[in-house]
Write a protein that holds these residues in place. Structure first.
Motif, PDB file in Angstrom:
ATOM      1  N   ALA A  84     -72.276  35.085  -8.534  1.00 24.16           N
ATOM      2  CA  ALA A  84     -72.023  36.496  -8.211  1.00 24.16           C
ATOM      3  C   ALA A  84     -72.560  36.839  -6.833  1.00 24.16           C
ATOM      4  O   ALA A  84     -71.894  37.539  -6.057  1.00 24.16           O
ATOM      5  N   SER A  85     -73.733  36.354  -6.510  1.00 18.71           N
ATOM      6  CA  SER A  85     -74.322  36.613  -5.192  1.00 18.71           C
ATOM      7  C   SER A  85     -73.430  36.067  -4.082  1.00 18.71           C
ATOM      8  O   SER A  85     -73.172  36.749  -3.086  1.00 18.71           O
ATOM      9  N   LYS A  86     -72.937  34.845  -4.253  1.00 18.24           N
ATOM     10  CA  LYS A  86     -72.037  34.247  -3.245  1.00 18.24           C
ATOM     11  C   LYS A  86     -70.728  35.039  -3.135  1.00 18.24           C
ATOM     12  O   LYS A  86     -70.236  35.283  -2.044  1.00 18.24           O
ATOM     13  N   LEU A  87     -70.171  35.420  -4.292  1.00 20.40           N
ATOM     14  CA  LEU A  87     -68.898  36.143  -4.261  1.00 20.40           C
ATOM     15  C   LEU A  87     -69.039  37.466  -3.521  1.00 20.40           C
ATOM     16  O   LEU A  87     -68.153  37.864  -2.756  1.00 20.40           O
ATOM     17  N   LEU A  88     -70.145  38.154  -3.751  1.00 24.52           N
ATOM     18  CA  LEU A  88     -70.340  39.464  -3.127  1.00 24.52           C
ATOM     19  C   LEU A  88     -70.798  39.359  -1.679  1.00 24.52           C
ATOM     20  O   LEU A  88     -70.313  40.099  -0.814  1.00 24.52           O
ATOM     21  N   ASN A  89     -71.714  38.436  -1.379  1.00 25.03           N
ATOM     22  CA  ASN A  89     -72.324  38.386  -0.050  1.00 25.03           C
ATOM     23  C   ASN A  89     -71.625  37.460   0.929  1.00 25.03           C
ATOM     24  O   ASN A  89     -71.566  37.763   2.116  1.00 25.03           O
ATOM     25  N   ILE A  90     -71.099  36.338   0.476  1.00 27.40           N
ATOM     26  CA  ILE A  90     -70.427  35.391   1.372  1.00 27.40           C
ATOM     27  C   ILE A  90     -68.916  35.662   1.414  1.00 27.40           C
ATOM     28  O   ILE A  90     -68.327  35.819   2.461  1.00 27.40           O
ATOM     29  N   PHE A  91     -68.293  35.708   0.238  1.00 25.90           N
ATOM     30  CA  PHE A  91     -66.848  35.917   0.159  1.00 25.90           C
ATOM     31  C   PHE A  91     -66.460  37.388   0.266  1.00 25.90           C
ATOM     32  O   PHE A  91     -65.312  37.706   0.526  1.00 25.90           O
ATOM     33  N   GLN A  92     -67.411  38.277   0.029  1.00 24.38           N
ATOM     34  CA  GLN A  92     -67.249  39.725   0.126  1.00 24.38           C
ATOM     35  C   GLN A  92     -66.058  40.259  -0.676  1.00 24.38           C
ATOM     36  O   GLN A  92     -65.249  41.030  -0.179  1.00 24.38           O
ATOM     37  N   ILE A  93     -66.008  39.835  -1.928  1.00 23.75           N
ATOM     38  CA  ILE A  93     -64.950  40.358  -2.799  1.00 23.75           C
ATOM     39  C   ILE A  93     -65.320  41.777  -3.228  1.00 23.75           C
ATOM     40  O   ILE A  93     -66.478  42.181  -3.175  1.00 23.75           O
ATOM     41  N   ASP A  94     -64.325  42.503  -3.666  1.00 22.23           N
ATOM     42  CA  ASP A  94     -64.525  43.856  -4.166  1.00 22.23           C
ATOM     43  C   ASP A  94     -65.245  43.777  -5.512  1.00 22.23           C
ATOM     44  O   ASP A  94     -64.729  43.167  -6.455  1.00 22.23           O
ATOM     45  N   PRO A  95     -66.445  44.370  -5.637  1.00 23.21           N
ATOM     46  CA  PRO A  95     -67.179  44.277  -6.908  1.00 23.21           C
ATOM     47  C   PRO A  95     -66.496  45.010  -8.069  1.00 23.21           C
ATOM     48  O   PRO A  95     -66.890  44.838  -9.218  1.00 23.21           O
ATOM     49  N   LEU A  96     -65.474  45.799  -7.776  1.00 21.91           N
ATOM     50  CA  LEU A  96     -64.748  46.495  -8.834  1.00 21.91           C
ATOM     51  C   LEU A  96     -63.592  45.663  -9.391  1.00 21.91           C
ATOM     52  O   LEU A  96     -62.829  46.130 -10.230  1.00 21.91           O
ATOM     53  N   SER A  97     -63.467  44.436  -8.934  1.00 18.54           N
ATOM     54  CA  SER A  97     -62.386  43.544  -9.360  1.00 18.54           C
ATOM     55  C   SER A  97     -62.605  43.037 -10.776  1.00 18.54           C
ATOM     56  O   SER A  97     -63.692  43.142 -11.336  1.00 18.54           O
ATOM     57  N   ARG A  98     -61.547  42.448 -11.320  1.00 21.68           N
ATOM     58  CA  ARG A  98     -61.643  41.719 -12.593  1.00 21.68           C
ATOM     59  C   ARG A  98     -61.872  40.256 -12.230  1.00 21.68           C
ATOM     60  O   ARG A  98     -61.035  39.627 -11.591  1.00 21.68           O
ATOM     61  N   ILE A  99     -63.029  39.730 -12.632  1.00 19.95           N
ATOM     62  CA  ILE A  99     -63.486  38.419 -12.185  1.00 19.95           C
ATOM     63  C   ILE A  99     -63.767  37.532 -13.398  1.00 19.95           C
ATOM     64  O   ILE A  99     -64.446  37.949 -14.334  1.00 19.95           O
ATOM     65  N   ALA A 100     -63.269  36.306 -13.348  1.00 22.42           N
ATOM     66  CA  ALA A 100     -63.557  35.311 -14.384  1.00 22.42           C
ATOM     67  C   ALA A 100     -64.373  34.196 -13.753  1.00 22.42           C
ATOM     68  O   ALA A 100     -63.999  33.657 -12.715  1.00 22.42           O
ATOM     69  N   ILE A 101     -65.487  33.878 -14.377  1.00 19.29           N
ATOM     70  CA  ILE A 101     -66.273  32.722 -13.945  1.00 19.29           C
ATOM     71  C   ILE A 101     -66.078  31.626 -14.988  1.00 19.29           C
ATOM     72  O   ILE A 101     -66.326  31.839 -16.176  1.00 19.29           O
ATOM     73  N   ILE A 102     -65.604  30.478 -14.510  1.00 17.08           N
ATOM     74  CA  ILE A 102     -65.449  29.311 -15.374  1.00 17.08           C
ATOM     75  C   ILE A 102     -66.799  28.607 -15.372  1.00 17.08           C
ATOM     76  O   ILE A 102     -67.207  28.020 -14.375  1.00 17.08           O
ATOM     77  N   ASP A 103     -67.498  28.715 -16.487  1.00 12.72           N
ATOM     78  CA  ASP A 103     -68.845  28.170 -16.572  1.00 12.72           C
ATOM     79  C   ASP A 103     -68.839  26.679 -16.849  1.00 12.72           C
ATOM     80  O   ASP A 103     -69.746  25.962 -16.456  1.00 12.72           O
ATOM     81  N   ASN A 104     -67.802  26.206 -17.505  1.00 16.44           N
ATOM     82  CA  ASN A 104     -67.792  24.810 -17.907  1.00 16.44           C
ATOM     83  C   ASN A 104     -66.373  24.424 -18.299  1.00 16.44           C
ATOM     84  O   ASN A 104     -65.736  25.121 -19.073  1.00 16.44           O
ATOM     85  N   LEU A 105     -65.889  23.326 -17.759  1.00 21.12           N
ATOM     86  CA  LEU A 105     -64.632  22.727 -18.208  1.00 21.12           C
ATOM     87  C   LEU A 105     -64.963  21.302 -18.617  1.00 21.12           C
ATOM     88  O   LEU A 105     -65.331  20.484 -17.777  1.00 21.12           O
ATOM     89  N   HIS A 106     -64.879  21.035 -19.899  1.00 25.02           N
ATOM     90  CA  HIS A 106     -65.232  19.719 -20.420  1.00 25.02           C
ATOM     91  C   HIS A 106     -64.013  19.082 -21.064  1.00 25.02           C
ATOM     92  O   HIS A 106     -63.461  19.615 -22.029  1.00 25.02           O
ATOM     93  N   VAL A 107     -63.583  17.959 -20.501  1.00 22.66           N
ATOM     94  CA  VAL A 107     -62.500  17.189 -21.103  1.00 22.66           C
ATOM     95  C   VAL A 107     -63.139  16.263 -22.130  1.00 22.66           C
ATOM     96  O   VAL A 107     -64.090  15.539 -21.817  1.00 22.66           O
ATOM     97  N   ASN A 108     -62.638  16.290 -23.355  1.00 20.74           N
ATOM     98  CA  ASN A 108     -63.267  15.559 -24.449  1.00 20.74           C
ATOM     99  C   ASN A 108     -63.139  14.041 -24.360  1.00 20.74           C
ATOM    100  O   ASN A 108     -63.893  13.323 -24.981  1.00 20.74           O
TER     101      ASN A 108
END
Length: 190
Positions: A84-108
């Motif tokens: 979140a810090s990177k998205l807001l401070n480096i990428f400067q996205i709009d904090p009012l956006s709908r945001i999905a963070i993919i925490d983990n993708l595990h192929v079995n």
């Protein structure tokens, strides 16, 4: 005969028709705007009636109109706060956006390579998030490749550069796994 998903090959996974099943939970700390979702990517192989789980993905879903994005991410754990810090401070996205963070993708499958992980991300997770109306998807490199070799990291970097339109950021003092990736889902589907 039952198929052991640990033995699925890249070809079996990449050729399979994948469907998504999932469950979600509302955050107990926020009345609105933050959900966690667990997706199961499944298929049916060789005309069997038994479903085979190919991969799992853990997501955090934020609606910036309803919740303070940074505060909600910080309430989950340090990785989500870092993203979140990177998205807001480096990428400067709009904090009012709908945001999905993919925490983990595990192929079995123990036989799956990074190319299969990228294919599942590119052809399953990102379209799913776009269809759900999210503006952005973000994730750490480590969410896709946990303990990769330099070769696997290079393969993932190459795929990210050539197959998925995204912005990437790895700070000078950060490891490869701490690299943050941001996909603008409107650009992704254009």
């Amino acid at each position: 005969m039952s198929v052991n998903n640990k033995n699925l090959t890249d070809k079996q996974i990449q050729d399979a028709y994948i469907f998504i099943d999932g469950t979600f939970n509302k955050s107990p700390e926020f009345d609105h705007g933050l959900f966690s979702e667990w997706l199961s990517l499944k298929t049916i192989l060789n005309d069997e009636s038994e479903e085979v789980e190919v991969a799992k993905a853990n997501l955090y879903l934020f609606n910036g109109d309803q919740v303070d994005f940074y505060e909600a991410a910080d309430s989950i754990d340090g990785d989500q706060e870092f993203i979140a810090s990177k998205l807001l401070n480096i990428f400067q996205i709009d904090p009012l956006s709908r945001i999905a963070i993919i925490d983990n993708l595990h192929v079995n499958s123990e036989k799956a390579t990074s190319k299969t992980k990228i294919k599942l991300l590119n052809e399953q997770l990102l379209p799913y998030l776009y269809d759900r109306g999210f503006d952005y998807a973000a994730f750490l490199n480590a969410s896709i490749c946990y303990k990769g070799s330099r070769l696997e990291e290079a393969t993932i970097d190459d795929a990210f550069e050539n197959e998925i339109p995204m912005i990437r950021e790895i700070g000078e003092s950060e490891t490869w796994g701490e690299g943050v990736n941001l996909v603008d889902l409107d650009e992704y589907k254009s």
